[in-house]
Design a protein around this motif. Structure first.
Motif, short mmCIF file in Angstrom:
data_model
loop_
_atom_site.label_atom_id
_atom_site.label_comp_id
_atom_site.label_asym_id
_atom_site.label_seq_id
_atom_site.Cartn_x
_atom_site.Cartn_y
_atom_site.Cartn_z
N THR A 241 -7.28 1.20 6.27
CA THR A 241 -7.34 -0.22 5.95
C THR A 241 -6.01 -0.70 5.38
O THR A 241 -5.88 -1.85 5.01
CB THR A 241 -8.45 -0.51 4.91
N GLY A 242 -5.02 0.17 5.31
CA GLY A 242 -3.70 -0.25 4.86
C GLY A 242 -3.48 -0.09 3.37
O GLY A 242 -2.46 -0.51 2.85
N ILE A 243 -4.45 0.50 2.68
CA ILE A 243 -4.27 0.75 1.25
C ILE A 243 -3.26 1.89 1.07
O ILE A 243 -3.35 2.92 1.74
CB ILE A 243 -5.60 1.11 0.58
N SER B 83 -4.43 -6.38 -2.83
CA SER B 83 -5.59 -5.48 -2.86
C SER B 83 -5.29 -4.14 -2.20
O SER B 83 -6.09 -3.22 -2.27
CB SER B 83 -6.78 -6.14 -2.19
N GLN B 84 -4.14 -4.03 -1.52
CA GLN B 84 -3.82 -2.76 -0.87
C GLN B 84 -3.02 -1.83 -1.77
O GLN B 84 -2.66 -0.73 -1.35
CB GLN B 84 -3.04 -3.03 0.43
N LEU B 85 -2.75 -2.28 -2.99
CA LEU B 85 -2.08 -1.40 -3.94
C LEU B 85 -3.08 -0.40 -4.51
O LEU B 85 -4.26 -0.70 -4.61
CB LEU B 85 -1.50 -2.22 -5.09
N GLN C 96 -4.97 1.38 -7.59
CA GLN C 96 -5.45 0.64 -8.74
C GLN C 96 -5.46 1.50 -10.00
O GLN C 96 -5.37 2.72 -9.95
CB GLN C 96 -6.86 0.13 -8.45
N VAL D 113 -10.60 -10.91 -4.91
CA VAL D 113 -9.57 -10.01 -5.45
C VAL D 113 -9.71 -8.61 -4.85
O VAL D 113 -8.74 -7.93 -4.58
CB VAL D 113 -9.67 -9.94 -6.99
N MET D 114 -10.94 -8.24 -4.61
CA MET D 114 -11.22 -6.86 -4.26
C MET D 114 -10.67 -6.42 -2.90
O MET D 114 -10.27 -5.27 -2.72
CB MET D 114 -12.72 -6.65 -4.29
N GLY D 115 -10.66 -7.31 -1.92
CA GLY D 115 -10.21 -6.90 -0.60
C GLY D 115 -11.29 -6.09 0.11
O GLY D 115 -12.46 -6.42 0.03
N ASP D 116 -10.85 -5.00 0.78
CA ASP D 116 -11.80 -4.28 1.65
C ASP D 116 -12.30 -2.97 1.08
O ASP D 116 -12.67 -2.08 1.82
CB ASP D 116 -11.12 -3.97 2.99
N ARG D 117 -12.24 -2.79 -0.24
CA ARG D 117 -12.67 -1.48 -0.74
C ARG D 117 -14.18 -1.41 -0.78
O ARG D 117 -14.84 -2.07 -1.56
CB ARG D 117 -12.08 -1.26 -2.13
N LYS E 222 -14.25 -12.43 -7.80
CA LYS E 222 -14.11 -10.97 -7.84
C LYS E 222 -14.07 -10.41 -6.42
O LYS E 222 -13.30 -9.49 -6.13
CB LYS E 222 -15.27 -10.35 -8.62
#
Lengths: 82, 906
Positions: free
Chosen positions: B864-866, A38-40, A42, B122-126, B119
């Motif tokens: 957040t590390g994205i 999820s850190q990639l 998108q 999959v999404m994570g922290d966005r 869902k």
């Protein structure tokens, strides 16, 4: 109207090369940067390049871009649902 | 003061549960009053001593500490009936709509639940994506009118601002009616929602149960948060929050007694609504839909939400930015004699600001003297801190006693002294060079002094600008400032990779006057200027020539004394107007690399700068040497000899050139624009010819003989042709002027060396102003068919459309003056609009980018590390430390190596 004209997005010079990563490559990528998927960055599944590659949500796309500073530069994007 | 060594690992936000509120409460508050008649806090009242104390002399009944030490403790009020929390009113509405009124489950089928849960995973922290999904779920669940779990029919729920919910029910016959849902009913429904459904509603089962959004217990903030103030008249004025809490408790008590007495439902509901109003305004007094609670004087109360919101609120006013100690602000003025990394600090400021210095055996004597001097005598001290951490103020009467006691382990807060490191800042702080570290130079008078060369990074001038100064208080902070923030570390701009702190104006003109061909100086002059510039050479080099028994040194030789001994560089400078001569020199240097000095001297030319092993052999120094943006020489010194050497060079070169320019005398006046009669005749001729050509073009246009240019109408073609003719005319006039104004002319020296102004400005002063324009077009607006009534309607001629043939010196005719004002106005409007627009753009960009950072693995990530970039700038290069954007300049490396191999001499 006539049938939609075949158009290959990758034939255009401004569109960089796209490629779907294999399972293994994806794992290596995640390990290399020590990230969760999820850190990639998108990309939407409706993106013309993704559609053309027939990639599904969850796939990772490798984009080989031309870069003025580095020659070539690889960028990775996670395909997400629209 | 001993600090607690604790590190914040993470912060969590949630909703307080009633149990938590009770747990953290020190007292239940039941009395709607504060102090009794004697001014003593009432037990169970809002100023209860268990909530902490603010009156001196009293002790807190919870922690036993005195006023000032006790942080205060929360209390609570047991509400007689549940109350909606306004801040959550919208969320409550959403949750009610999404869940079943009977079984409390979310109105989604099991498959949908599974799909959405997946869902979310999959999404994570966005945050954005999450919010969108929550909205989608809400929309889907809301429209389901039969519960997929228990099959109960559902009704739409209407939300009436700020805190009322209606259920639009239907009875068996199908008649619609509205049912008012009281907060207790709302709370019952929210309680029924099972934990497992909460994530889909955007709630956390442990940290934010939905029923906690309906209050049953109200926390009462500690008195320290809402202190009462005693006015001079002795009257106590309570804080706005206290007033509001008094209202709440009063109504709550009334409601409670009415319920107990079994009062009619109607009265109870009225009181309930009143309590709801008070709690709502207590939380947010700017809630839309209800009148704000007002003070007796009619001023709206400042309640909880108002304390946090806005520019002066807790966040923007007290947390993101706050007033600080150890800082000073005053007007700035220039001082070319101090170094670029120094700042002149007024004595009065130096005696107010202090630096804590620990007493060691090495500085004991010095600090003892500082203490003895005390706060009134300059290198003194204002406070000492003893080993127990007590701060003792130094006063005239205790200086000797304390100086005697002073020992290792003490700390002295001494006055600011020369060499201390401070941060210097000018608003707006748009980039990192807006705050830099300087060394202190204590000086008389009342302004901060700074070197002219550091004006560009701060964007400062001396027309009344003020700047701020901060004194770092710990060794760590001082070291960090010294290493990262000192001025010399910012000579090269990270924006364009060239010098930002550099010589300007007189430094450039002076450099030219010093180093141009034929500039020679006597022994006494050379000694004076080197002394002035602070250059220590021990012994002067051999004189370049002896004339009439007087030893003379060339400016080039003197300038070379400032350069590192093994520096080699060559480039075409701004004065290069003969490419062939430059090319021969270039070829000579590139072929031989270390050519014979005599050979170079024969070819030497002002327009081509050549420095071999620290000797200026050819050319002058100008803006290209050490000016802003393209100072190649300065750039090279920074990169190959380090920032400290560059600072020294810049300090010396600016002082040296200032000496030269002041002692030679340099000014520009109206006679710098004097042209001989034949030049003026020639310019008049050029104007006449141009006007004639314009008239011929107009004639051709009128006769329909003009050929339109591709993609342009006939009119546009005419316009562009005329513009071209007139532009050419001005250029030609400029060339004529240039021919008669040589390098003996000071205005020309400034323009050509890049010190100030362009040749165009001189042309406009001496020869002619040329075409005035608005939006790139000739002037055309004003009257119908003409700009001014002095011309015939439809006149397309040069003069009628803003072509000014006079110069600033010859003076403009009234019509020309008006045209010039028209063009000038556009410039003013443009700058005004542009600054506003670019300021806003800058703000948006910074807001978007400020939290991104380059990680240790070279990736750019958000907090957040994205990942944003997989490699910073795609190549991982810091532009400030690169060679024109490249990691290494291969050519330069080769030249340096070859120079070493072929014997650069030393």
């Amino acid at each position: 109207m006539a049938t939609k004209k075949e158009f290959n997005v990758f034939a255009h010079e401004l569109v960089p090369e796209h490629r779907v990563l294999s399972e293994e490559e994806r794992e290596t990528l995640l390990r290399k940067y020590r990230i969760k998927i999820s850190q990639l960055p998108q990309i939407k599944a409706s993106d013309p390049a993704v559609v053309a590659l027939d990639a599904k949500p969850g796939d990772v796309i490798e984009i080989k871009r031309k870069s003025p500073t580095a020659g070539y530069y690889y960028y990775y994007r996670l395909v997400v649902e629209d | 003061m001993q600090s607690m060594k604790k590190v914040i690992g993470s912060i969590e936000f949630g909703i307080l549960s009633p149990q938590e509120i009770r747990k953290m409460s020190a007292a239940e508050i039941t009395v709607p009053d504060t102090y009794d008649d004697d001014g003593y806090p009432i037990e169970g009242g809002l100023m209860d001593k268990r909530l902490g104390v603010i009156d001196p002399g009293l002790r807190c009944e919870t922690c036993g500490a005195r006023a000032g030490e006790c942080p205060g403790h929360f209390g609570h009020v047991e509400l007689a009936r549940p109350i909606i929390h306004v801040g959550f009113a919208k969320t409550i509405h959403r949750v009610l709509e999404s869940t079943c009124r009977e079984c409390g489950r979310i109105k989604l089928t099991d498959e949908e639940i599974e799909e959405y849960t997946h869902k979310f995973e999959v999404m994570g922290d966005r945050k954005k994506a999450k919010d969108r999904l929550i909205k989608e779920i809400h929309k889907k669940a809301k429209e389901r009118m039969v519960c997929p779990h228990c099959g109960a029919p559902q009704f739409p729920i209407k939300f009436e601002r700020p805190t009322i919910y209606w259920e639009l029910r239907k009875d068996e016959e199908g008649n619609e009616y509205r049912h008012r849902m009281m907060p207790s009913e709302v709370r019952d429904r929210l309680e029924k929602i099972p934990d497992k459904d909460l994530p889909l509603l955007g709630l956390h089962p442990e940290k934010a149960r939905p029923e906690w959004m309906v209050l049953t217990v109200l926390p009462v903030p500690p008195v320290t948060m809402r202190p009462s103030i005693t006015l001079e008249s002795g009257i106590r004025a309570e804080d706005d929050l206290t007033h509001k809490l008094v209202d709440i408790i009063r109504i709550n008590n009334r409601l409670k007694s009415n319920i107990e007495a079994g009062a009619p439902q109607l009265i109870i509901e009225d009181l309930w609504d009143l309590l709801q109003y008070h709690v709502t305004t207590y939380i947010n007094n700017e809630t839309s839909g209800i009148p704000p609670a007002k003070h007796k004087s009619g001023r709206p109360l400042k309640t909880l939400s108002q304390r946090l919101k806005g520019k002066e609120g807790r966040f923007r006013g007290n947390l993101s930015g706050k007033r600080v100690n150890f800082s000073a602000r005053t007007v700035i003025s220039p001082d070319p004699m101090i170094s670029i990394n120094e700042v002149g600090v007024p004595l009065a400021v130096a005696m107010e600001l202090t630096v804590p210095e620990k007493v060691t055996e090495f500085n004991f004597e010095k600090l003892k003297q500082r203490v003895l001097n005390g706060p009134e005598k300059y290198p003194g001290a204002n406070y000492v801190i003893d080993p127990e951490g007590r701060r003792i103020r130094l006063m005239e009467n205790n200086l000797e006693i304390i100086a005697e006691k002073l020992d290792l382990g003490w700390t002295v807060e001494r006055h600011l002294e020369d060499g201390d490191i401070v941060l210097f800042n000018r608003q707006p702080s748009l980039h990192r060079m807006s705050i830099m570290a300087h060394r202190v130079r204590v000086m008389p008078y009342k302004t901060f002094r700074l070197n002219l060369a550091v004006c560009p990074p701060y964007n400062a001038d001396f027309d009344g600008d003020e700047m701020n100064l901060h004194v770092p208080q710990t060794e760590e902070a001082q070291a960090e400032a010294k290493i990262l923030m000192e001025v010399q570390n910012h000579i090269i701009s990270p924006r364009y990779g060239g010098p930002l702190i550099a010589g300007m104006q007189d430094h450039i003109s002076g450099g030219y006057l010093l180093t141009r061909e034929g500039a020679y100086f006597t022994r006494s002059e050379v000694e004076q200027m080197l002394m002035f510039a602070g250059v220590d050479v021990g012994e002067l080099p051999k004189p370049d020539k002896v004339e009439n028994g007087v030893e003379l040194w060339s400016g080039k030789t003197i300038f070379s004394l400032l350069l590192p001994g093994d520096l080699t560089i060559w480039y075409r400078n701004k004065l290069c107007d003969d490419p062939e001569r430059c090319e021969t020199l270039e070829r000579l240097i590139e072929e031989k690399l270390v050519p014979d000095e005599e050979e170079v001297k024969k070819l030497a030319y002002d327009g081509f700068t050549y420095i071999l092993n620290g000797k200026l052999l050819s050319g002058v120094v100008d803006k290209k040497a050490y000016g802003r943006e393209d100072g190649k020489l300065l750039d090279l010194i920074v990169r190959e000899y380090g920032v400290e050497r560059a600072r020294q060079f810049l300090d010396q070169v600016t002082k040296l050139t200032i000496w030269v320019i002041t002692h030679r005398g340099f000014t520009t006046a109206i006679d710098d624009e004097d042209l001989p009669v034949e030049a003026l005749d020639r310019i008049r001729e050029i104007i006449r010819e141009a006007e004639e050509r314009v008239n011929r073009l107009i004639e051709a246009y009128k006769n329909g003989e003009l050929e339109p240019l591709p993609g342009k109408t006939l009119e546009e073609t005419l316009e562009s042709n005329i513009m071209a003719v007139l532009a050419e005319a001005r250029d030609n006039a400029g060339k004529v002027a240039e021919r008669y104004l040589g390098m003996t002319n000071h205005a020309v020296i400034m323009a050509k060396t890049g010190a100030r102004g362009k040749m165009l400005n001189i042309t406009q002063m001496a020869a002619m102003l040329g075409q005035q324009s608005i939006r790139g077009k000739r002037l055309y607006r004003g009257y119908r068919g003409r700009v001014l009534t002095h011309f015939k309607p439809g006149d397309l001629g040069a003069k009628a459309r803003g072509f000014v043939t006079n110069s600033y010196k010859s003076g403009l005719t009234p019509q020309e003056y008006f045209f010039h004002a028209m063009g000038g106005r556009e410039g003013l409007v443009d700058t005004a609009v542009r600054t506003a627009q670019s300021g806003y753009m800058q703000r948006r960009l910074i807001n978007a980018l400020q939290d991104l950072k380059v990680d240790y693995d070279g990736t750019v990530r958000d907090p957040t590390g994205i990942i944003v970039q997989f490699r910073y700038g795609e190549d991982g290069v810091d532009p400030m430390k690169s060679w024109q954007g490249k990691t290494v300049d291969v050519d330069r490396v080769i030249i340096r190596t070859l120079l070493k191999v072929r014997g650069g001499g030393e």
